[in-house]
Design a protein around this motif. Structure first.
Motif, PDB file in Angstrom:
ATOM      1  N   ARG A  65       0.831  -1.203   0.000  1.00 28.58           N
ATOM      2  CA  ARG A  65       0.000   0.000   0.000  1.00 28.58           C
ATOM      3  C   ARG A  65       0.874   1.266   0.000  1.00 28.58           C
ATOM      4  NH1 ARG A  65      -2.621  -1.060   4.223  1.00 28.58           N
ATOM      5  NH2 ARG A  65      -4.430  -2.036   3.207  1.00 28.58           N
ATOM      6  N   ALA A 101      -5.756  -5.595  -2.846  1.00 34.71           N
ATOM      7  CA  ALA A 101      -6.207  -4.821  -1.690  1.00 34.71           C
ATOM      8  C   ALA A 101      -7.656  -5.136  -1.343  1.00 34.71           C
ATOM      9  CB  ALA A 101      -6.036  -3.336  -1.980  1.00 34.71           C
ATOM     10  N   GLN A 102      -8.512  -5.269  -2.336  1.00 37.14           N
ATOM     11  CA  GLN A 102      -9.913  -5.586  -2.063  1.00 37.14           C
ATOM     12  C   GLN A 102     -10.067  -6.996  -1.486  1.00 37.14           C
ATOM     13  OE1 GLN A 102     -12.140  -4.924  -5.620  1.00 37.14           O
ATOM     14  NE2 GLN A 102     -11.563  -2.738  -5.767  1.00 37.14           N
ATOM     15  N   VAL A 133      -9.089  -6.767   2.099  1.00 35.66           N
ATOM     16  CA  VAL A 133     -10.140  -6.135   2.892  1.00 35.66           C
ATOM     17  C   VAL A 133     -11.278  -7.117   3.155  1.00 35.66           C
ATOM     18  CG1 VAL A 133     -11.896  -4.339   2.861  1.00 35.66           C
ATOM     19  CG2 VAL A 133      -9.550  -3.800   2.193  1.00 35.66           C
ATOM     20  N   GLU A 164     -12.508  -8.410   6.833  1.00 35.63           N
ATOM     21  CA  GLU A 164     -13.868  -8.281   7.350  1.00 35.63           C
ATOM     22  C   GLU A 164     -14.414  -9.614   7.877  1.00 35.63           C
ATOM     23  OE1 GLU A 164     -15.917  -6.770   4.033  1.00 35.63           O
ATOM     24  OE2 GLU A 164     -15.260  -4.675   4.289  1.00 35.63           O
ATOM     25  N   ARG A 211     -15.090   4.222  11.156  1.00 36.93           N
ATOM     26  CA  ARG A 211     -14.013   3.281  10.861  1.00 36.93           C
ATOM     27  C   ARG A 211     -14.463   2.174   9.921  1.00 36.93           C
ATOM     28  NH1 ARG A 211     -12.977   2.597  15.573  1.00 36.93           N
ATOM     29  NH2 ARG A 211     -11.331   4.157  15.835  1.00 36.93           N
ATOM     30  N   GLU A 252     -12.309   2.408   4.885  1.00 41.14           N
ATOM     31  CA  GLU A 252     -11.562   1.688   3.859  1.00 41.14           C
ATOM     32  C   GLU A 252     -12.276   1.732   2.517  1.00 41.14           C
ATOM     33  OE1 GLU A 252      -8.359  -0.393   2.345  1.00 41.14           O
ATOM     34  OE2 GLU A 252      -8.618   0.501   4.328  1.00 41.14           O
ATOM     35  N   ARG A 255     -10.921   3.618  -0.877  1.00 40.27           N
ATOM     36  CA  ARG A 255     -10.672   2.955  -2.155  1.00 40.27           C
ATOM     37  C   ARG A 255     -11.443   3.641  -3.271  1.00 40.27           C
ATOM     38  NH1 ARG A 255     -11.629  -1.682   0.882  1.00 40.27           N
ATOM     39  NH2 ARG A 255     -13.619  -1.965  -0.208  1.00 40.27           N
TER      40      ARG A 255
END
Length: 926
Positions: free
Chosen positions: A309, A347-348, A351, A355, A601, A605, A609
């Motif tokens: 990142r 990155a996705q 994420v 989660e 929060r 993210e 993005r």
């Protein structure tokens, strides 16, 4: 009486009679000073004989020199001094005479001494005192000594003097030959110098034309060639030529320097562009290598994702900075987009896994394979990407459960591997992982056969003992720590001086430290105390957190609105969007994004993005528009280059270049580095176009000034020209045609003054030529006057009843056709004479007509004739202008044709006719 006495008793040298004074001069004694002074006074006497007698007695040249200073010095004094100095009289030695000659300033005396001196040295001494070229030519031609002639000829230097000397020096052929040689050499030198000056002027003109041209590949070479040709010329230039040369060289050097500077600038721009491309390529390669390393690694952890990142953020910022300076290559741009797409995919996926990490952990602990399989599918982890540790464990558990029950050896090997893993966890102090793994190993040990367990049971007990020791140690360490944390949170709950943000920060830190202790040394009393204090802090922070949550929600909504605005801009971009405006939107959006912080929060993210994708798309739009503008401006540069090379007029090319500049400004700006490079090239072409226009204007102004100077010279020449004969009319016509060829002249006060002066001169010269025509006509009439006299004699004879006879043309008289016709009519009139009144009427009318031509008016008694003549003028000369000479010629022709005229009538009119003709024959003043 007193005057008579003075005359009776006066000295003889003062006697009125010049003979007595001459005798007195002969008797004076030159050895006595007083009588010598009397002789000097007599040398200035009014009588030439007395002067000559006194001068003959004077032998001292010093006395003669003193007398020579007097303004009334006589011819006899000069002759006596010449005779003494040349040695014809007296006894002076040569050295004295030479010394005295060197004191003389008068050219006449020096000439006589040089011609009559009895010694060559004396003549040369006199010649050395002469400076006038006429005197030197006289000595070179007439002196009797060859050395003196040659010395005088050697000092003649002018071309006119040498020409005269070559023509006049008949006495000495050597002097003539040397004069001709020197004259020819001088003319050859003058011709050579003229050729060199002409060559220098041609070189200057070539240099000036070269300075007015724009740069081309051979510009510097041609300039050096012209400078070398200039330096090779022999003579030295004059001040004006040197000034023109220096100014022209400076202009040429400026053109060369400007081109060299622009070339260096272009090279620097090219290097910067290459450096930017290399920097972009290095950034893209680094990101591609990072993505490739992730795909080749066995496992991906959170540190790898954070490093990726940070790497991507650095790449995006650096790419944006470089794109603001220079355009990116299309292939490199595609690689960049592909690398960013790979990053977004990873990155996705990370994420999505983050989660669901707690749910996966719980499914692993519960052994719920169905839920675990569903969670792994929901993560959408890329197939070509290495899994994370949690994902590896989940996949391993699913693969183990999907296989059939392994045999005993496999189970034992796996049990041994788990023991090794437990030992590593204990060594690293990972109590929670070690406790969970130890619990699972105990369950597996209960399921293994009793006879296969002994080799591993001792190790399992030993590791269990280590786990209990680690638990006790954690409790020993955690006990005081928990007491300290309870005291700290209690004091924090009672502290009312802290702000809400400081209170929340310190509270979070204490809760984090309490949670890090886990269940070590845990007891209900401490837990209750800690929870009670924490609840108090939560109650105090509740209003602040509500405000903070509301602020975060507002920031989130503002960020979403900002993203929606940017997405609308990206979906419907303006066809002529200005990259500068887009860059301002990008920078302001980024600054606004930073100000809209914090946000919830759980949504940070996703919205981050989204904004990152928008920034990337916006940068791509900026680069695309900048590329379109750069391509358009490159087209303008090509148009300007073609315009510079075209053959259209310079003013029109300048107007076209102005329109190109206006279109250039309306396009917007390419990336800063590209814009500067393109603008420098475009401006240099436009400057060349404007320079050619200025050069053409200067050339036009120079030609105009030359026309003005030629016109001024023509006016001055015509102003000094005064025609003396009518045949010189062609000079005036040629001057008028020459002036017409110089048109059009520039407007201005000087031109207006020149036109007025030109018109006045032309008018004056035409009037003078017209007067000269009249004078010539009168002079021709005087030549025909004998024929008129014969006609008058024949008229008198015919009026006396004698038989009429025709008058023949005298020999040597040639008449024009109309005069010859008038002559014939006069002869015919004697044969059939008209009435005397008619003859008198015609003669009076001719006199009145002649008076109008001569003085412009007639007597009051002749007004009827004057009016009739004016009416006749209007009728006969309708549509054309008749000159005074032509009108006079017609009157004189009619005068010849009028007859027969009685003698008394002619005698009465002839005086007035002659007076008027004399007045017409007066030569006009210049």
């Amino acid at each position: 009486m007193s005057g008579l006495l003075r005359r009776l008793f006066a000295p003889r040298w003062q006697h009125p009679d010049d003979r007595v004074r001459r005798q007195a001069a002969l008797r004076l004694d030159t050895s006595r000073v007083d009588q010598l002074r009397i002789l000097e006074r007599l040398a200035l006497d009014s009588d030439p004989g007395v002067r000559q007698t006194a001068l003959d007695r004077l032998e001292d040249p010093e006395s003669l020199f003193s007398l020579l200073q007097d303004e009334g010095a006589s011819r006899e004094l000069r002759a006596r001094l010449v005779a003494l100095l040349t040695g014809l009289q007296g006894n002076l030695d040569l050295a004295t005479r030479i010394a005295l000659t060197e004191r003389i300033e008068e050219p006449g005396l020096l000439n006589e001494i040089a011609l009559q001196g009895d010694n060559q040295q004396l003549r040369l001494a006199a010649l050395a005192r002469l400076d006038d070229e006429d005197d030197l030519i006289r000595q070179a031609c007439d002196n009797g000594i060859a050395a003196v002639r040659q010395a005088a000829a050697a000092r003649v230097s002018s071309e006119d003097g040498l020409t005269r000397l070559a023509q006049s020096a008949r006495r000495d052929r050597q002097v003539m030959r040397q004069a001709r040689q020197r004259l020819n050499q001088r003319r050859a030198d003058a011709a050579s110098l003229a050729a060199i000056r002409e060559r220098r002027e041609a070189l200057l003109a070539s240099l000036e034309r070269h300075a007015n041209t724009s740069w081309e590949p051979l510009y510097a070479g041609r300039f050096r060639h012209l400078v070398r040709e200039w330096n090779q010329l022999e003579d030295l230039p004059d001040a004006a030529q040197e000034r023109r040369y220096q100014e022209t060289c400076q202009r040429c050097q400026k053109v060369i320097g400007d081109h060299d500077a622009s070339q260096l600038t272009r090279e620097a721009d090219h290097r910067r562009r290459e450096d930017a491309d290399l920097g972009r390529e290095a950034l893209v390669e680094a990101l591609e290598e990072s993505l490739d390393a992730l795909s080749r690694s066995e496992c991906i952890n959170e540190q790898d994702i954070a490093s990726l990142r940070a790497h991507k953020q650095l790449l995006a910022n650096r790419w944006q900075a470089l794109s603001d300076q220079h355009l990116a290559d299309e292939s490199l741009r595609q690689r960049y987009d592909k690398a960013l797409a790979g990053y977004e995919r990873i990155a996705q996926a990370w994420v999505r896994l983050g989660e669901r990490a707690e749910a996966v952990e719980q499914a692993l602990a519960d052994g719920d394979n169905d839920r675990l399989n569903h969670l792994i599918d929901a993560c959408g982890w890329p197939e070509d990407l290495s899994p994370s540790p949690l994902l590896s464990r989940a996949r391993k558990q699913l693969s183990d459960d999907d296989r059939e029950s392994p045999d005993l050896e496999t189970r034992l090997a796996r049990f041994a591997d788990d023991l090794d893993q437990l030992e590593r966890l204990l060594e690293s102090g990972a109590f929670k992982g070690a406790s969970r793994l130890h619990q699972r190993l105990r369950q597996v040990a209960d399921q293994l056969p009793a006879d296969a367990l002994p080799p591993y049971q001792a190790r399992l007990k030993r590791l269990g003992a280590q786990l209990a020791e680690l638990r006790d140690w954690r409790g020993f360490v955690a006990g005081p720590k928990r007491d300290h944390l309870c005291q700290a949170i209690a004091s924090l709950a009672d502290d009312r001086t802290l702000t809400e943000s400081d209170l929340d920060r310190r509270h979070r830190q204490l809760v984090k430290e309490w949670a890090s202790l886990g269940d070590a040394a845990a007891n209900r009393e401490q837990s209750k105390r800690f929870r009670t204090a924490s609840d108090q802090i939560h109650q105090r922070l509740a209003p602040w957190r509500e405000r903070l949550d509301a602020q975060r929600q507002q920031n989130l909504e503002a960020r979403e609105a900002l993203c929606e605005q940017l997405e609308t801009l990206l979906t419907q971009p303006a066809g002529q969007a200005d990259p500068d405006a887009l860059r301002q939107i990008r920078d302001k959006a980024r600054e606004q994004w930073r100000q809209l912080s914090p946000v919830p929060r759980d949504r940070a993210e996703a919205i981050g993005r989204r904004f990152g994708r928008i920034r990337h798309d916006l940068q791509a739009l900026i680069d695309r528009r900048a590329r379109e503008i750069a391509d358009a401006k490159n087209g303008f540069i090509e148009q300007a280059r073609k315009l510079l090379e075209s053959d259209m007029p310079a003013d029109r090319r300048a107007e076209e270049s102005k329109r190109l500049q206006a279109r250039w400004r309306s396009l917007g700006r390419a990336p800063r580095g590209e814009e500067q490079t393109l603008w420098r090239e475009f401006r240099s072409l436009c400057d060349a176009i404007f320079a050619s226009r200025e050069a053409e204007r200067d050339d036009r102004a120079r030609r105009t000034q030359e026309r003005l100077e030629v016109m001024q010279a023509l006016i001055d020449r015509l102003d000094t020209w005064q025609p003396t004969t009518p045949q010189e009319a062609h000079i005036l016509q040629e001057a008028i045609e020459e002036a017409s060829h110089l048109e059009p002249l520039p407007s201005g006060r000087r031109t207006e003054g020149m036109r007025r002066r030109w018109s006045g001169i032309i008018r004056a010269r035409r009037e003078r030529l017209a007067r000269l025509d009249v004078i010539e006509e009168v002079n021709r009439w005087y030549q025909v006057r004998p024929l008129l006299s014969r006609h008058l004699e024949a008229d008198a004879a015919s009026l006396d009843n004698s038989p009429p006879g025709d008058v023949e043309l005298p020999a040597g008289i040639s008449l024009p056709e109309d005069m010859r016709s008038a002559h014939d009519r006069r002869n015919a009139a004697r044969r059939t004479p008209p009435e005397p009144d008619q003859v008198e009427e015609r003669l009076v009318r001719l006199r009145v007509h002649l008076s109008l031509l001569a003085v412009g008016r007639a007597n009051h008694g002749d007004d009827p004739h004057r009016l009739a003549i004016q009416v006749e003028r209007l009728n006969e000369n309708l549509g054309r202008e008749v000159s005074r000479a032509e009108e006079l010629h017609g009157v004189l022709s009619e005068l010849i044709a009028t007859g027969p005229v009685p003698a008394d009538l002619w005698n009465r009119e002839v005086g007035e006719l002659d007076r008027l003709l004399s007045r017409l024959a007066q030569v006009p003043p210049p």
